[in-house]
Design a protein around this motif. Structure first.
Motif, PDB file in Angstrom:
ATOM      1  N   TYR A  66       0.803  -1.274   0.374  1.00 31.39           N
ATOM      2  CA  TYR A  66       0.099  -0.013   0.113  1.00 31.39           C
ATOM      3  C   TYR A  66       0.881   1.412  -0.192  1.00 31.39           C
ATOM      4  CZ  TYR A  66      -3.464   3.241   1.393  1.00 31.39           C
ATOM      5  OH  TYR A  66      -4.255   4.826   1.615  1.00 31.39           O
ATOM      6  N   GLY A  69       3.132   1.918  -3.574  1.00 30.88           N
ATOM      7  CA  GLY A  69       1.952   2.698  -3.998  1.00 30.88           C
ATOM      8  C   GLY A  69       1.597   3.892  -3.587  1.00 30.88           C
ATOM      9  N   CYS A  70       1.254   4.111  -2.588  1.00 34.10           N
ATOM     10  CA  CYS A  70       1.008   5.434  -2.514  1.00 34.10           C
ATOM     11  C   CYS A  70       1.840   6.340  -2.341  1.00 34.10           C
ATOM     12  CB  CYS A  70       0.004   5.307  -0.984  1.00 34.10           C
ATOM     13  SG  CYS A  70      -0.696   6.756  -0.253  1.00 34.10           S
ATOM     14  N   SER A 101       3.620   3.266 -10.808  1.00 38.55           N
ATOM     15  CA  SER A 101       2.789   2.382 -11.519  1.00 38.55           C
ATOM     16  C   SER A 101       2.025   1.241 -10.657  1.00 38.55           C
ATOM     17  CB  SER A 101       3.675   2.134 -12.897  1.00 38.55           C
ATOM     18  OG  SER A 101       3.884   3.277 -13.497  1.00 38.55           O
ATOM     19  N   LEU A 102       3.061   0.551 -10.126  1.00 37.56           N
ATOM     20  CA  LEU A 102       2.571  -0.579  -9.014  1.00 37.56           C
ATOM     21  C   LEU A 102       0.934  -0.097  -7.867  1.00 37.56           C
ATOM     22  CD1 LEU A 102       5.733  -1.757  -7.164  1.00 37.56           C
ATOM     23  CD2 LEU A 102       4.515  -2.772  -9.485  1.00 37.56           C
ATOM     24  N   ALA A 103       1.054   1.248  -8.138  1.00 36.14           N
ATOM     25  CA  ALA A 103      -0.679   1.828  -6.928  1.00 36.14           C
ATOM     26  C   ALA A 103      -2.103   1.199  -8.755  1.00 36.14           C
ATOM     27  CB  ALA A 103      -0.607   2.733  -7.250  1.00 36.14           C
ATOM     28  N   THR A 185       1.122  -3.971 -13.827  1.00 32.98           N
ATOM     29  CA  THR A 185      -0.111  -4.429 -13.104  1.00 32.98           C
ATOM     30  C   THR A 185      -0.337  -5.606 -12.823  1.00 32.98           C
ATOM     31  OG1 THR A 185      -2.147  -2.960 -13.966  1.00 32.98           O
ATOM     32  CG2 THR A 185      -2.957  -4.529 -13.168  1.00 32.98           C
ATOM     33  N   SER A 188       2.112  -5.889 -10.053  1.00 34.98           N
ATOM     34  CA  SER A 188       1.924  -5.865  -8.256  1.00 34.98           C
ATOM     35  C   SER A 188       1.063  -6.276  -7.653  1.00 34.98           C
ATOM     36  CB  SER A 188       1.007  -4.180  -8.593  1.00 34.98           C
ATOM     37  OG  SER A 188       0.572  -3.714  -7.569  1.00 34.98           O
ATOM     38  N   VAL A 218      -5.290  -3.167  -3.318  1.00 32.11           N
ATOM     39  CA  VAL A 218      -5.966  -2.374  -4.268  1.00 32.11           C
ATOM     40  C   VAL A 218      -7.114  -1.044  -4.546  1.00 32.11           C
ATOM     41  CG1 VAL A 218      -6.699  -2.291  -7.166  1.00 32.11           C
ATOM     42  CG2 VAL A 218      -4.265  -3.148  -6.371  1.00 32.11           C
TER      43      VAL A 218
END
Length: 320
Positions: A66, A69-70, A101-103, A185, A188, A218
């Motif tokens: 989290y 990504g955040c 991008s992993l978010a 994506t 992730s 996510v």
């Protein structure tokens, strides 16, 4: 003076992200899946947790993924790529692009283009996601909040990346990361079950890690990010002068990594720190400070007291 070539028409340089000027049906369907499935998992998390809890491994994966990504979104996509709040050495620039991008919030160039357009027309005609789009009556605001939170993403029209993010399009590495959004994506979503399965050496461990570390994570991050578009433009204190209705919403500060101190941000968009008043937690600003101390970031636009005072609203802050 020679004009800049149209990147999207150059056979050597492919389009910045997926799609053209309008969103295709397949993209809208994929977007719906990416919104609905994690949200259903988030709703299912409460009854599944009741009476049996969640393992420390799954919780650790959720929290770690989290905040990677955040902060990738808040520091990278937002404060760095969109507003240029600091300069970054090349490795940090690439790392921030990947972390954001992993978010799973869309391709980098598209995200930046949308946000730059938002600032140009904030809470006025042309803003992609203002909650005041339909008027100021309670029914209009309820409709507007839905639009600002989720609905705008299904709008067929798309912000011109050529117009709003030409600097990113001209960078081959950033353009490549943006175009490979679907790959990031998959990565992730795959990291938590891979770690969970290897640590527990079981398929069940992989499944619970996927549920908590991928789907629930996510969904939570999406709705926190979207709340900055919706809630923070409808309610909150406004101690600083801005030409829109951006407000500070304190209870979102930790989950949003400091983004919910939104009034200062719209009063001073290039500031590297959003939480500038006493007690305002801003983990993104703290990390930028560490990057600066390590020599990875430079020319950081820190707000000094004179800069803050110049933007202070002389009237009492409006309460939500």
């Amino acid at each position: 003076m020679p004009t800049r070539p149209n990147v999207t028409d150059d056979p050597v340089l492919p389009p910045a992200t997926l799609g053209g000027d309008k969103k295709r049906s397949v993209e809208q369907i994929a977007l719906l899946v990416f919104i609905v499935v994690p949200f259903v998992a988030l709703l299912a998390a409460v009854p599944l947790t009741w009476g049996r809890g969640v393992s420390w491994l799954d919780l650790g994966l959720l929290v770690t993924m989290y905040y990677i990504g955040c902060h990738g979104i808040t520091i990278g996509f937002h404060r760095y790529f969109t507003h240029g709040a600091f300069k970054a050495k090349r490795p940090l620039r690439i790392a921030l692009a990947v972390a954001g991008s992993l978010a799973v919030e869309g391709p980098l160039v598209r995200w930046v283009a949308d946000h730059r357009k938002h600032h140009r027309f904030s809470d006025a005609e042309g803003d992609p996601h203002s909650p005041w789009r339909f008027g100021e009556t309670l029914p209009a605001l309820m409709k507007g909040l839905w639009w600002a939170h989720i609905g705008w993403m299904f709008d067929e029209e798309r912000t011109s990346q050529e117009k709003y993010a030409p600097d990113l399009i001209r960078d081959p590495a950033i353009r490549g990361i943006s175009r490979h959004f679907l790959t990031f994506t998959i990565v992730s979503l795959a990291i938590p079950p891979l770690v969970g399965g290897l640590v527990t050496m079981s398929w069940w461990g992989a499944f619970t890690a996927f549920f908590w570390g991928s789907l629930v994570r996510v969904a939570l991050l999406h709705h926190v990010t979207w709340s900055i578009n919706s809630i923070c433009h409808a309610v909150g204190k406004r101690p600083f002068k801005s030409r829109d209705r951006s407000g500070n919403v304190w209870w979102l500060a930790v989950l949003s990594c400091g983004e919910s101190w939104h009034n200062l941000h719209h009063a001073d968009p290039t500031s590297a720190r959003h939480g500038v008043m006493k007690g305002q937690i801003d983990s993104s600003a703290r990390l930028i400070r560490w990057f600066e101390q390590l020599g990875w970031a430079s020319d950081v636009r820190w707000p000094d007291q004179a800069r803050i005072d110049a933007r202070r609203n002389p009237a009492p802050a409006d309460a939500a």
